[in-house]
Structure formats: C-alpha cells, structure tokens
Design a protein around this motif. Structure first.
Motif, PDB file in Angstrom:
ATOM      1  N   ILE A  83       0.919  -1.010   0.125  1.00  0.00           N
ATOM      2  CA  ILE A  83      -0.014   0.064   0.050  1.00  0.00           C
ATOM      3  C   ILE A  83       0.895   1.147  -0.149  1.00  0.00           C
ATOM      4  N   HIS A  84       0.463   2.205  -0.839  1.00  0.00           N
ATOM      5  CA  HIS A  84       1.404   3.545  -0.902  1.00  0.00           C
ATOM      6  C   HIS A  84       0.688   4.525  -0.581  1.00  0.00           C
ATOM      7  N   LEU A  85       0.814   5.409   0.571  1.00  0.00           N
ATOM      8  CA  LEU A  85       0.364   6.498   0.996  1.00  0.00           C
ATOM      9  C   LEU A  85       1.060   7.796   0.079  1.00  0.00           C
ATOM     10  N   PRO A  86       0.512   8.861  -0.025  1.00  0.00           N
ATOM     11  CA  PRO A  86       0.781   9.973  -0.881  1.00  0.00           C
ATOM     12  C   PRO A  86       1.842  10.940  -0.201  1.00  0.00           C
ATOM     13  N   PHE A  87       2.191  10.768   1.115  1.00  0.00           N
ATOM     14  CA  PHE A  87       2.970  11.866   1.666  1.00  0.00           C
ATOM     15  C   PHE A  87       4.583  11.919   0.975  1.00  0.00           C
ATOM     16  N   LEU A  88       4.945  13.313   1.121  1.00  0.00           N
ATOM     17  CA  LEU A  88       6.084  13.753   0.643  1.00  0.00           C
ATOM     18  C   LEU A  88       7.304  13.506   1.537  1.00  0.00           C
ATOM     19  N   GLU A  89       8.195  12.849   0.869  1.00  0.00           N
ATOM     20  CA  GLU A  89       9.408  12.677   1.708  1.00  0.00           C
ATOM     21  C   GLU A  89      10.099  13.902   2.084  1.00  0.00           C
ATOM     22  N   ALA A  90      11.053  14.011   2.999  1.00  0.00           N
ATOM     23  CA  ALA A  90      11.586  15.040   3.638  1.00  0.00           C
ATOM     24  C   ALA A  90      12.107  16.032   2.837  1.00  0.00           C
ATOM     25  N   PRO A  91      13.062  15.589   1.661  1.00  0.00           N
ATOM     26  CA  PRO A  91      13.611  16.674   0.889  1.00  0.00           C
ATOM     27  C   PRO A  91      12.398  17.428   0.299  1.00  0.00           C
ATOM     28  N   HIS A  92      11.242  17.095   0.024  1.00  0.00           N
ATOM     29  CA  HIS A  92      10.288  17.841  -0.531  1.00  0.00           C
ATOM     30  C   HIS A  92       9.448  18.915   0.637  1.00  0.00           C
ATOM     31  N   ARG A  93       9.994  18.467   1.783  1.00  0.00           N
ATOM     32  CA  ARG A  93       9.181  19.291   2.846  1.00  0.00           C
ATOM     33  C   ARG A  93      10.262  20.465   3.551  1.00  0.00           C
ATOM     34  N   GLY A  94      11.102  20.745   2.649  1.00  0.00           N
ATOM     35  CA  GLY A  94      11.889  21.874   3.426  1.00  0.00           C
ATOM     36  C   GLY A  94      13.230  21.471   3.861  1.00  0.00           C
ATOM     37  N   TYR A  95      13.652  20.066   3.722  1.00  0.00           N
ATOM     38  CA  TYR A  95      15.083  19.766   4.345  1.00  0.00           C
ATOM     39  C   TYR A  95      15.985  19.618   2.880  1.00  0.00           C
ATOM     40  N   GLU A  96      17.049  20.593   3.207  1.00  0.00           N
ATOM     41  CA  GLU A  96      17.629  20.864   2.156  1.00  0.00           C
ATOM     42  C   GLU A  96      19.219  20.328   1.845  1.00  0.00           C
ATOM     43  N   SER A  97      19.418  19.613   2.742  1.00  0.00           N
ATOM     44  CA  SER A  97      20.786  18.860   2.921  1.00  0.00           C
ATOM     45  C   SER A  97      20.672  17.624   3.458  1.00  0.00           C
ATOM     46  N   ALA A  98      21.680  16.776   3.068  1.00  0.00           N
ATOM     47  CA  ALA A  98      21.541  15.259   3.787  1.00  0.00           C
ATOM     48  C   ALA A  98      21.773  15.555   5.283  1.00  0.00           C
ATOM     49  N   ALA A  99      22.441  16.271   5.843  1.00  0.00           N
ATOM     50  CA  ALA A  99      22.682  16.479   7.255  1.00  0.00           C
ATOM     51  C   ALA A  99      21.262  16.860   7.680  1.00  0.00           C
ATOM     52  N   MET A 100      20.401  17.889   7.333  1.00  0.00           N
ATOM     53  CA  MET A 100      19.133  18.256   7.944  1.00  0.00           C
ATOM     54  C   MET A 100      18.266  17.011   7.990  1.00  0.00           C
ATOM     55  N   LEU A 101      18.254  15.823   7.272  1.00  0.00           N
ATOM     56  CA  LEU A 101      17.674  14.660   7.347  1.00  0.00           C
ATOM     57  C   LEU A 101      17.897  13.731   8.809  1.00  0.00           C
ATOM     58  N   PHE A 102      18.888  14.386   9.366  1.00  0.00           N
ATOM     59  CA  PHE A 102      19.240  13.612  10.578  1.00  0.00           C
ATOM     60  C   PHE A 102      19.361  14.495  11.883  1.00  0.00           C
ATOM     61  N   ARG A 103      18.751  15.510  11.646  1.00  0.00           N
ATOM     62  CA  ARG A 103      18.520  16.537  12.873  1.00  0.00           C
ATOM     63  C   ARG A 103      16.823  16.527  13.356  1.00  0.00           C
TER      64      ARG A 103
END
Length: 229
Positions: A83-103
């Motif tokens: 089943i696939h839900l339609p929410f957007l991954e973090a890079p599409h929600r204002g996270y602008e670098s790899a480092a931000m994904l782990f903060r």
C-alpha cells in the motif's frame, strides 16, 4: 491473522524486516506493507533533485513512480501486499541537505498530524493483529515522524519496532531486550536478499551494489524487534 508493517520509505520494511514479513506470510498471515512517503513532485529541484541525480537517474525520470514499482516487486518477493500513501519525503518538505535529514524535525514541518490521521484510518480498515514500524536507529527525520504518528494511530494494538537497516549496522546494539527474535534461516535470508535486490535504484547508494548488500545480509543471524527503545 494480519500483520501491518508501516514503512517510512519505499525499502525500509524489506531492508529491516524482510525475514519476519515473509515468515509470517508463509505461515498464512495476511501481510501488508504500507509505505508512508511515496508522493510525487512533478519537477523536483535543489536537494530533492540531487537525491535522484546522485543515484545516476536523470531529471526526467519519474523517480517515485520507479521506486513504487520497485516496492511492488520487492513485496512480491516477500509474498506480501503493498500500500502506498501519498505523503512527501523530507527533501520535498524543506529539508535542504543530507545533514538536515538527521536533525530534529523543522518547526514548519507539520507532517505528523496528517500522517497519524491517515494511519489511524488505515489501521481501522486493515484491523491488524500485529503492527511493525521503525525503532528509528539512525535518527532519520522521516522515521521519527512515522514513529510519532504511530503512537497516536496504533493505540490499543500490538506494536513491535524493527532495527532500522542498514543504519543498524552502524549503531551500537539496542540496550532493550528484544520482544521478538526472528532467526534468518537460509530460506528466509534468500527471500530477504531477493526483496532488497528489487530496490535497484538504491543499492549502489546504500551498499555499493547488490553483492555488497547480499554479503551484509548473509552475515546476519536474526532480526530483532522491540516494544520500545
């Protein structure tokens, strides 16, 4: 019996819990993998586009459609439903670098509430006997969002949390005692490797290729699941 695995991304459940998922399916359970962040952005830019380009996929490729197809193939290998839900991954929600994904989650990122609402509706429809989700090893912001959403949506249900893989290879062993241990028999290991191999777009980035992925799974004796960290 029904098992519902709530996966942040299109690969997390197979990467982290492929052995248990296929074992339960072989035992006759109805096993469902619901992935939260599978939504499309028509023309990604910036870091979101870079997350596609760094996997040698050209900008004109529909990246999420490709990944959804990979997930369907992986779930087929495990013998489970996708089943696939339609929410957007973090890079599409204002996270602008790899480092931000782990903060910690951004103050303007209000993903948890709508995600919890969607998961509650899904749980009400599927009525699972057991729910799986991420323990959040590695501290990816999307994994934490899913776990927080599950806290509200899965009240009253049996919930176990998997060791997020491949982050689990780089984390110290979890201090808590596992509530469930799934041994990886040769047959289950083969199915888990085959399912992970279906995510071809991710293997080079995550592991250095399919052989490296298979070798790492080959060194694993078991999967461990917890009621809490």
């Amino acid at each position: 019996m029904k098992l519902l695995a709530i996966s942040p991304h299109l690969d997390d459940a197979a990467f982290s819990a492929g052995g248990l998922l296929t074992a339960r399916a072989q035992q006759g359970w109805d096993v469902v993998v619901a992935t939260c962040f599978t939504g499309n952005v028509a023309r990604p830019t910036g870091f979101a586009l870079a997350c596609q380009l760094d996997k040698n996929l050209p900008a004109e490729i529909d990246y999420m459609a490709l990944r959804r197809d990979e997930d369907i193939a992986a779930c087929r290998e495990l013998g489970v439903r996708a089943i696939h839900l339609p929410f957007l991954e973090a890079p599409h929600r204002g996270y602008e670098s790899a480092a931000m994904l782990f903060r910690p989650r951004l103050g303007r990122d209000h993903i948890v509430e709508p995600l919890a609402t969607a998961l509650a509706a899904l749980v009400a429809v599927e009525r699972p006997d057991l729910i799986l989700g991420p323990l959040c090893l590695g501290d990816h912001v999307d994994h934490h969002a899913v776990r927080e959403a599950m806290a509200g949506a899965c009240t009253g249900h049996a919930v176990l949390l998997w060791e997020d893989w491949p982050y689990a290879d780089r984390e110290t062993r979890v201090a808590a005692t596992p509530a469930l241990v799934q041994p990886l028999t040769p047959a289950l290991r083969t199915r888990r490797i085959a399912a992970c191999a279906a995510y071809a777009s991710q293997l080079g980035f995550q592991f250095g290729g399919v052989d490296a992925m298979a070798n790492r799974i080959g060194a694993m004796a078991e999967e461990r699941y917890y009621t809490s960290a």
